[in-house]
Structures are given as C-alpha cells and as structure tokens.
Design a protein around this motif. Structure first.
Motif, PDB file in Angstrom:
ATOM      1  N   ARG A  10       0.840  -1.192   0.000  1.00  0.00           N
ATOM      2  CA  ARG A  10       0.000   0.000   0.000  1.00  0.00           C
ATOM      3  C   ARG A  10       0.878   1.247   0.000  1.00  0.00           C
ATOM      4  O   ARG A  10       1.802   1.361   0.800  1.00  0.00           O
ATOM      5  CB  ARG A  10      -0.884   0.046   1.254  1.00  0.00           C
ATOM      6  CG  ARG A  10      -2.041  -0.950   1.259  1.00  0.00           C
ATOM      7  CD  ARG A  10      -3.231  -0.375   0.489  1.00  0.00           C
ATOM      8  NE  ARG A  10      -4.391  -1.243   0.604  1.00  0.00           N
ATOM      9  CZ  ARG A  10      -4.688  -2.224  -0.241  1.00  0.00           C
ATOM     10  NH1 ARG A  10      -3.884  -2.475  -1.259  1.00  0.00           N
ATOM     11  NH2 ARG A  10      -5.776  -2.945  -0.076  1.00  0.00           N
ATOM     12  N   VAL A  11       0.570   2.197  -0.897  1.00  0.00           N
ATOM     13  CA  VAL A  11       1.255   3.487  -0.911  1.00  0.00           C
ATOM     14  C   VAL A  11       0.201   4.582  -0.820  1.00  0.00           C
ATOM     15  O   VAL A  11      -0.675   4.690  -1.688  1.00  0.00           O
ATOM     16  CB  VAL A  11       2.104   3.676  -2.182  1.00  0.00           C
ATOM     17  CG1 VAL A  11       2.776   5.053  -2.163  1.00  0.00           C
ATOM     18  CG2 VAL A  11       3.155   2.577  -2.297  1.00  0.00           C
ATOM     19  N   LEU A  12       0.278   5.373   0.231  1.00  0.00           N
ATOM     20  CA  LEU A  12      -0.603   6.522   0.412  1.00  0.00           C
ATOM     21  C   LEU A  12       0.150   7.784   0.017  1.00  0.00           C
ATOM     22  O   LEU A  12       1.352   7.907   0.263  1.00  0.00           O
ATOM     23  CB  LEU A  12      -1.041   6.648   1.870  1.00  0.00           C
ATOM     24  CG  LEU A  12      -1.574   5.411   2.587  1.00  0.00           C
ATOM     25  CD1 LEU A  12      -1.985   5.778   4.014  1.00  0.00           C
ATOM     26  CD2 LEU A  12      -2.736   4.795   1.833  1.00  0.00           C
ATOM     27  N   GLY A  13      -0.562   8.733  -0.553  1.00  0.00           N
ATOM     28  CA  GLY A  13       0.017  10.030  -0.871  1.00  0.00           C
ATOM     29  C   GLY A  13      -0.561  11.097   0.040  1.00  0.00           C
ATOM     30  O   GLY A  13      -1.784  11.189   0.198  1.00  0.00           O
ATOM     31  N   VAL A  31      -3.935  19.251  -6.170  1.00  0.00           N
ATOM     32  CA  VAL A  31      -4.234  18.943  -7.574  1.00  0.00           C
ATOM     33  C   VAL A  31      -2.935  18.672  -8.324  1.00  0.00           C
ATOM     34  O   VAL A  31      -2.802  17.679  -9.052  1.00  0.00           O
ATOM     35  CB  VAL A  31      -5.023  20.080  -8.242  1.00  0.00           C
ATOM     36  CG1 VAL A  31      -5.158  19.827  -9.738  1.00  0.00           C
ATOM     37  CG2 VAL A  31      -6.399  20.234  -7.600  1.00  0.00           C
ATOM     38  N   GLY A  32      -1.952  19.549  -8.125  1.00  0.00           N
ATOM     39  CA  GLY A  32      -0.664  19.367  -8.781  1.00  0.00           C
ATOM     40  C   GLY A  32       0.026  18.082  -8.350  1.00  0.00           C
ATOM     41  O   GLY A  32       0.674  17.413  -9.164  1.00  0.00           O
ATOM     42  N   MET A  33      -0.108  17.730  -7.082  1.00  0.00           N
ATOM     43  CA  MET A  33       0.483  16.500  -6.559  1.00  0.00           C
ATOM     44  C   MET A  33      -0.118  15.278  -7.254  1.00  0.00           C
ATOM     45  O   MET A  33       0.598  14.356  -7.656  1.00  0.00           O
ATOM     46  CB  MET A  33       0.267  16.417  -5.047  1.00  0.00           C
ATOM     47  CG  MET A  33       0.915  15.231  -4.376  1.00  0.00           C
ATOM     48  SD  MET A  33       0.595  15.202  -2.589  1.00  0.00           S
ATOM     49  CE  MET A  33      -0.930  14.232  -2.547  1.00  0.00           C
ATOM     50  N   ILE A  34      -1.437  15.283  -7.385  1.00  0.00           N
ATOM     51  CA  ILE A  34      -2.122  14.160  -8.038  1.00  0.00           C
ATOM     52  C   ILE A  34      -1.713  14.054  -9.502  1.00  0.00           C
ATOM     53  O   ILE A  34      -1.420  12.961 -10.010  1.00  0.00           O
ATOM     54  CB  ILE A  34      -3.645  14.332  -7.920  1.00  0.00           C
ATOM     55  CG1 ILE A  34      -4.087  14.225  -6.461  1.00  0.00           C
ATOM     56  CG2 ILE A  34      -4.381  13.311  -8.781  1.00  0.00           C
ATOM     57  CD1 ILE A  34      -5.491  14.733  -6.204  1.00  0.00           C
ATOM     58  N   PHE A  55     -10.894  16.367  -6.449  1.00  0.00           N
ATOM     59  CA  PHE A  55     -11.596  15.102  -6.697  1.00  0.00           C
ATOM     60  C   PHE A  55     -11.659  14.776  -8.190  1.00  0.00           C
ATOM     61  O   PHE A  55     -11.588  13.611  -8.572  1.00  0.00           O
ATOM     62  CB  PHE A  55     -13.002  15.170  -6.103  1.00  0.00           C
ATOM     63  CG  PHE A  55     -13.014  15.314  -4.606  1.00  0.00           C
ATOM     64  CD1 PHE A  55     -11.966  14.844  -3.837  1.00  0.00           C
ATOM     65  CD2 PHE A  55     -14.085  15.933  -3.962  1.00  0.00           C
ATOM     66  CE1 PHE A  55     -11.976  14.974  -2.447  1.00  0.00           C
ATOM     67  CE2 PHE A  55     -14.104  16.065  -2.584  1.00  0.00           C
ATOM     68  CZ  PHE A  55     -13.051  15.590  -1.822  1.00  0.00           C
ATOM     69  N   HIS A  56     -11.790  15.801  -9.024  1.00  0.00           N
ATOM     70  CA  HIS A  56     -11.806  15.571 -10.469  1.00  0.00           C
ATOM     71  C   HIS A  56     -10.465  14.991 -10.923  1.00  0.00           C
ATOM     72  O   HIS A  56     -10.421  14.034 -11.714  1.00  0.00           O
ATOM     73  CB  HIS A  56     -12.095  16.875 -11.207  1.00  0.00           C
ATOM     74  CG  HIS A  56     -12.201  16.721 -12.694  1.00  0.00           C
ATOM     75  ND1 HIS A  56     -13.343  16.263 -13.315  1.00  0.00           N
ATOM     76  CD2 HIS A  56     -11.293  16.953 -13.684  1.00  0.00           C
ATOM     77  CE1 HIS A  56     -13.145  16.226 -14.617  1.00  0.00           C
ATOM     78  NE2 HIS A  56     -11.910  16.629 -14.869  1.00  0.00           N
ATOM     79  N   ALA A  57      -9.373  15.569 -10.421  1.00  0.00           N
ATOM     80  CA  ALA A  57      -8.046  15.066 -10.776  1.00  0.00           C
ATOM     81  C   ALA A  57      -7.845  13.652 -10.257  1.00  0.00           C
ATOM     82  O   ALA A  57      -7.302  12.785 -10.965  1.00  0.00           O
ATOM     83  CB  ALA A  57      -6.968  15.998 -10.226  1.00  0.00           C
TER      84      ALA A  57
END
Length: 292
Positions: free
Chosen positions: A138-141, A175-178, A217-219
């Motif tokens: 598992r990897v969480l951001g 958003v940029g992170m995602i 959420f869109h990203a």
C-alpha cells in the motif's frame, strides 16, 4: 439531529451503517514511524484490529525526506530544508522483521506493508529508490507541508498566517500532486489542515472550499485512484464524499491514521455511514476498497 460530520443528509448513522464486516484499515502507523511512540507495536495494533472485527490492516509508515536527491523536484525548485525537521528514515530491516512476526502470529488477519509518502510530487526520485529496495503493498500520498521562502513548512504553521489563503493554496497544490505523481494508490486525509484550524476545527466551513475540493476530486477520479475517508481528521461529511463521486470518483478507502493501537478502526461505523450516504458500497470482497 444529523450526526456531526455527516452533513445534512444522514439522520441516524448507526442505522445506516453496513451490517456486515467493517472495512480494512488501510492507514495505520506503528513505532517504525518517526512520530509514533515505541509502545505502538504492530502486535498491539493487530490485536485491536481483530477485536474490532477488521479483515485487514496496513502498516503505512511515514516516508518523509529531510535530505533529498538532485533529481527530485524539491531540488529543482530550490527547497533546502524542512521546518520543523523531526522526520527520520524508516528502519526497513526492523520494520519488515516485525511485519513477518505478526503475519505469523495472526494468520486470521490480512496484514499489508505500506508507506505514507509526504509530498510525493516533490520527491519522486527519492521515493523510487526507497521502493526499489523495499517494495510494499500500500502506498498513500499525503500533503503535510507547503513551500515557503525556500523551505518546506508544516501547513499548520502557515494556517496561522492566513488560514483561508493557505487552505486554498493547499488544495491547489494537491491537484498538482495528483497530476504529477503516480506513485501512490490512495489520497490520504484531504482535510489534513482542518486538524490545525485556528480557533478549532469546528470553525472550519467546508462549503467555502467546494470548488477547490471538486478540482482535487476531479483530478483524483481521472487518475483512477481512491479517496481516503480518514477518521483521525475531523470526519469528512457525506456531502464532501459525494462531491468526489459526482466528479467521477470510483473508490474510497478507510483509514484510522492510528498512531496508537487503541485508535485502529476508530469511528469506522460512522465512516461507513458517510460512505453509504455518499453512494459507495462494499467492493468485490472484504479486502477491497468500497466502490460506487
């Protein structure tokens, strides 16, 4: 009265809670995380998970960097250090040895390895090197800090300068992170700054940031990844989780963010009610994310 944290659409969260097995706890810390006490052993956390009736637990230890590689975006952006800088590396050998021990001790519980990557978009090279030698399940951001005058600064400190501007900047950075990091499977605690909101988390008005949440959420939905319902942060409302669904989100993960064994699976009955009210249901099996 509506339950606190659910928004305006759920009258009785206990009545709406799923009657079968509770979901897996995909976000747990043991003493191998730099901010977690030595008393928080994997054995105690597993005993708590079994007592709570959870099918699985993931030990997602903090992977944060105070020294980073030249190839990392943090270097390219001129970031030189963190404030505060209490983060320590994971003792990988010790972590995996204890993980093997509890897997043998508790065969009835599925036990996943994991990391919680702080600011993964800034440290892609450093994270890749870590995972190459020590792959996990598992990897969480997570986003805990923002840049400020050449340093990474904990978002809780920046809130006290200008809470509204910091929160909008935080969600924009997310958003940029995602969009620029593919390493993580689950976006952890989108509401992290609420823990430190000036005057108390009860003063935070979620609706004021609906547009920014929807952009996140869109990203996330476009990337096909899961949103975490974190039960350590002030619990997300059903309205907020529904925004994720409306933006195309397919899956949610449950995470206690426990830093003590007694917190494993905390408030999962209420979190399940939030997920159900937002239109999510149990997945393909007991170990799966919940899905729309």
């Amino acid at each position: 009265m509506p339950a606190r944290g659910l928004g305006t659409t759920v009258e009785n969260p206990q009545a709406m809670a799923h009657q079968g097995q509770l979901p897996a706890d995909n976000h747990v810390h043991s003493h191998w995380s730099w901010d977690t006490p030595d008393s928080s052993t994997m054995r105690k956390a597993c005993e708590r998970a079994i007592a709570q009736g959870l099918p699985a637990i993931a030990f997602t230890e903090h992977l944060d960097f105070t020294v980073w590689h030249d190839e990392d975006r943090a270097t390219e952006e001129g970031l030189v250090d963190r404030n505060p800088a209490h983060q320590l590396p994971i003792d990988v050998e010790g972590y995996f040895a204890e993980l093997a021990e509890v897997r043998d001790r508790f065969p009835e519980l599925r036990i996943w390895s994991g990391i919680e990557t702080g600011e993964p978009h800034l440290f892609a090279a450093s994270i890749a090197r870590h995972l190459q030698d020590s792959p996990v399940d598992r990897v969480l951001g997570s986003l805990h800090s923002l840049s400020d005058q050449g340093r990474l600064v904990g978002v809780g400190r920046l809130l006290h300068v200008d809470a509204d501007a910091t929160m909008r900047r935080y969600l924009g950075e997310m958003v940029g992170m995602i969009e620029s990091s593919e390493v993580f499977q689950v976006l952890a605690h989108v509401d992290f700054p609420r823990r430190y909101w000036p005057g108390g988390s009860h003063r935070y008005v979620e609706k004021d940031y609906e547009a920014e949440y929807r952009a996140v959420f869109h990203a996330l939905a476009a990337s096909g990844r899961a949103l975490e319902i974190n039960t350590s942060s002030p619990l997300a409302s059903a309205d907020q989780v529904r925004w994720f669904r409306e933006e195309g989100g397919e899956a949610v993960s449950f995470g206690s963010d426990a830093h003590a064994p007694t917190a494993v699976g905390q408030k999962f009955d209420l979190a399940v009610a939030v997920a159900e009210a937002a239109g999510f249901r149990p997945g393909r099996d007991r170990f799966d994310f919940w899905r729309r």
